[in-house]
Motif scaffolding. Structure first.
Motif, PDB file in Angstrom:
ATOM      1  N   PRO A   1       0.716  -1.206  -0.075  1.00  0.00           N
ATOM      2  CA  PRO A   1      -0.006  -0.174  -0.052  1.00  0.00           C
ATOM      3  C   PRO A   1       0.962   1.072  -0.064  1.00  0.00           C
ATOM      4  CG  PRO A   1      -0.948  -1.635   1.594  1.00  0.00           C
ATOM      5  CD  PRO A   1       0.466  -2.235   1.107  1.00  0.00           C
ATOM      6  N   ASN A   2       2.110   1.157   0.469  1.00  0.00           N
ATOM      7  CA  ASN A   2       2.971   2.395   0.619  1.00  0.00           C
ATOM      8  C   ASN A   2       3.815   2.385  -0.621  1.00  0.00           C
ATOM      9  OD1 ASN A   2       2.119   3.519   2.941  1.00  0.00           O
ATOM     10  ND2 ASN A   2       3.084   2.065   4.131  1.00  0.00           N
ATOM     11  N   GLY A   3       3.528   1.444  -1.632  1.00  0.00           N
ATOM     12  CA  GLY A   3       4.638   1.400  -2.788  1.00  0.00           C
ATOM     13  C   GLY A   3       5.534   0.232  -2.686  1.00  0.00           C
ATOM     14  N   ASP A   4       6.587   0.227  -3.513  1.00  0.00           N
ATOM     15  CA  ASP A   4       7.564  -0.955  -3.293  1.00  0.00           C
ATOM     16  C   ASP A   4       8.284  -0.727  -2.291  1.00  0.00           C
ATOM     17  OD1 ASP A   4       6.215  -1.842  -5.765  1.00  0.00           O
ATOM     18  OD2 ASP A   4       8.137  -1.233  -7.147  1.00  0.00           O
ATOM     19  N   ALA A   5       8.815  -1.532  -1.595  1.00  0.00           N
ATOM     20  CA  ALA A   5       9.633  -1.409  -0.569  1.00  0.00           C
ATOM     21  C   ALA A   5      11.019  -1.965  -0.443  1.00  0.00           C
ATOM     22  CB  ALA A   5       8.947  -2.057   0.832  1.00  0.00           C
ATOM     23  N   GLU A   6      12.270  -1.438  -0.387  1.00  0.00           N
ATOM     24  CA  GLU A   6      13.491  -2.022  -0.413  1.00  0.00           C
ATOM     25  C   GLU A   6      13.916  -2.153   1.031  1.00  0.00           C
ATOM     26  OE1 GLU A   6      16.101   0.046  -3.143  1.00  0.00           O
ATOM     27  OE2 GLU A   6      14.293   0.674  -4.280  1.00  0.00           O
ATOM     28  N   MET A   7      14.539  -3.313   1.093  1.00  0.00           N
ATOM     29  CA  MET A   7      15.363  -3.391   2.578  1.00  0.00           C
ATOM     30  C   MET A   7      16.442  -4.366   2.407  1.00  0.00           C
ATOM     31  SD  MET A   7      12.090  -5.500   4.012  1.00  0.00           S
ATOM     32  CE  MET A   7      10.894  -4.750   2.825  1.00  0.00           C
ATOM     33  N   VAL A   8      17.093  -4.406   3.516  1.00  0.00           N
ATOM     34  CA  VAL A   8      18.253  -5.332   3.700  1.00  0.00           C
ATOM     35  C   VAL A   8      18.091  -6.400   4.575  1.00  0.00           C
ATOM     36  CG1 VAL A   8      20.955  -5.741   3.950  1.00  0.00           C
ATOM     37  CG2 VAL A   8      19.909  -3.821   2.579  1.00  0.00           C
ATOM     38  N   MET A   9      18.063  -7.803   4.248  1.00  0.00           N
ATOM     39  CA  MET A   9      17.865  -8.766   5.139  1.00  0.00           C
ATOM     40  C   MET A   9      19.232  -9.388   5.527  1.00  0.00           C
ATOM     41  SD  MET A   9      15.754 -12.348   4.643  1.00  0.00           S
ATOM     42  CE  MET A   9      16.864 -13.037   3.140  1.00  0.00           C
ATOM     43  N   HIS A  10      19.591  -9.004   7.051  1.00  0.00           N
ATOM     44  CA  HIS A  10      21.006  -9.656   7.212  1.00  0.00           C
ATOM     45  C   HIS A  10      20.710 -10.806   8.103  1.00  0.00           C
ATOM     46  CE1 HIS A  10      24.837  -9.318   9.247  1.00  0.00           C
ATOM     47  NE2 HIS A  10      24.440  -9.899  10.286  1.00  0.00           N
ATOM     48  N   LEU A  11      21.564 -11.842   7.611  1.00  0.00           N
ATOM     49  CA  LEU A  11      21.542 -13.214   8.178  1.00  0.00           C
ATOM     50  C   LEU A  11      22.871 -13.722   8.576  1.00  0.00           C
ATOM     51  CD1 LEU A  11      18.980 -14.931   6.017  1.00  0.00           C
ATOM     52  CD2 LEU A  11      18.618 -14.516   8.422  1.00  0.00           C
ATOM     53  N   GLU A  12      23.022 -14.173   9.863  1.00  0.00           N
ATOM     54  CA  GLU A  12      24.278 -14.804  10.323  1.00  0.00           C
ATOM     55  C   GLU A  12      23.989 -16.078  11.038  1.00  0.00           C
ATOM     56  OE1 GLU A  12      26.375 -12.703  13.796  1.00  0.00           O
ATOM     57  OE2 GLU A  12      25.345 -11.187  12.383  1.00  0.00           O
ATOM     58  N   ARG A  13      24.967 -17.059  11.053  1.00  0.00           N
ATOM     59  CA  ARG A  13      25.001 -18.282  11.771  1.00  0.00           C
ATOM     60  C   ARG A  13      25.632 -18.056  13.127  1.00  0.00           C
ATOM     61  NH1 ARG A  13      22.275 -22.378  10.219  1.00  0.00           N
ATOM     62  NH2 ARG A  13      22.577 -21.913   8.011  1.00  0.00           N
ATOM     63  N   VAL A  14      24.752 -18.323  14.167  1.00  0.00           N
ATOM     64  CA  VAL A  14      25.325 -18.018  15.569  1.00  0.00           C
ATOM     65  C   VAL A  14      24.811 -19.439  16.310  1.00  0.00           C
ATOM     66  CG1 VAL A  14      24.955 -16.761  17.832  1.00  0.00           C
ATOM     67  CG2 VAL A  14      24.899 -15.804  15.699  1.00  0.00           C
ATOM     68  N   ASP A  15      25.889 -20.116  16.544  1.00  0.00           N
ATOM     69  CA  ASP A  15      25.588 -21.350  17.301  1.00  0.00           C
ATOM     70  C   ASP A  15      24.629 -22.400  16.596  1.00  0.00           C
ATOM     71  OD1 ASP A  15      26.965 -20.621  19.743  1.00  0.00           O
ATOM     72  OD2 ASP A  15      25.216 -19.637  20.554  1.00  0.00           O
ATOM     73  N   GLY A  16      24.845 -22.424  15.171  1.00  0.00           N
ATOM     74  CA  GLY A  16      24.317 -23.538  14.344  1.00  0.00           C
ATOM     75  C   GLY A  16      22.956 -22.776  13.941  1.00  0.00           C
ATOM     76  N   LYS A  17      22.408 -21.674  14.275  1.00  0.00           N
ATOM     77  CA  LYS A  17      21.234 -21.386  14.041  1.00  0.00           C
ATOM     78  C   LYS A  17      21.080 -20.062  13.251  1.00  0.00           C
ATOM     79  CE  LYS A  17      17.452 -21.882  16.563  1.00  0.00           C
ATOM     80  NZ  LYS A  17      16.461 -21.880  17.500  1.00  0.00           N
ATOM     81  N   LEU A  18      20.389 -19.786  12.204  1.00  0.00           N
ATOM     82  CA  LEU A  18      20.390 -18.372  11.587  1.00  0.00           C
ATOM     83  C   LEU A  18      19.632 -17.464  12.350  1.00  0.00           C
ATOM     84  CD1 LEU A  18      19.478 -19.076   7.704  1.00  0.00           C
ATOM     85  CD2 LEU A  18      21.745 -18.107   8.707  1.00  0.00           C
ATOM     86  N   VAL A  19      20.258 -16.450  12.606  1.00  0.00           N
ATOM     87  CA  VAL A  19      19.527 -15.270  13.263  1.00  0.00           C
ATOM     88  C   VAL A  19      19.936 -13.846  12.263  1.00  0.00           C
ATOM     89  CG1 VAL A  19      19.891 -16.041  15.363  1.00  0.00           C
ATOM     90  CG2 VAL A  19      21.732 -14.706  14.606  1.00  0.00           C
TER      91      VAL A  19
END
Length: 123
Positions: A42-60
């Motif tokens: 509804p507010n138009g196209d949205a641009e963002m950055v998804m940051h993922l890193e593995r900590v203790d075997g899990k993605l956060v």
């Protein structure tokens, strides 16, 4: 002589099997930064950055939008070629599901309603 050939052939295939099993096939495909574009909100196209890193075997990680504080992921569900991240932003519970297209691209949806794409940040 025949027994020796069978023994050598068996040893060869055993060595090939162990060599194949020893290769590291656990590349961390989703870890890193992804430029995500959500189209038609509804507010138009949205641009963002998804940051993922593995900590203790899990993605956060977190979703970063220019001009706003980062939104930490409450939940990250990872499959071999698919990821779903959930977070709270601007008063809403949000989830994005993205599937691997190729080595540097993702495709999916936000809340199952808006088309989303992701491109690995290579810089």
């Amino acid at each position: 002589m025949k027994t020796m050939k069978i023994l050598l052939t068996s040893l060869f295939f055993l060595a090939v099997t162990f060599a194949t099993m020893a290769q590291d096939t656990t590349t961390d495909y989703f870890a890193g930064d992804w430029n995500v574009m959500v189209k038609g909100t509804p507010n138009g196209d949205a641009e963002m950055v998804m940051h993922l890193e593995r900590v203790d075997g899990k993605l956060v990680g977190e979703m970063r939008v220019e001009g706003l504080d980062p939104s930490k992921f409450r939940d990250v569900t990872e499959k071999e070629t698919e990821i779903t991240v959930s977070y709270f932003a601007m008063g809403y519970d949000i989830s994005i599901n993205l599937k691997k297209v190729d080595e540097n691209n993702l495709k999916g949806s936000l809340l199952g309603m808006f088309d989303a794409t992701g491109e690995r940040k290579l810089d």
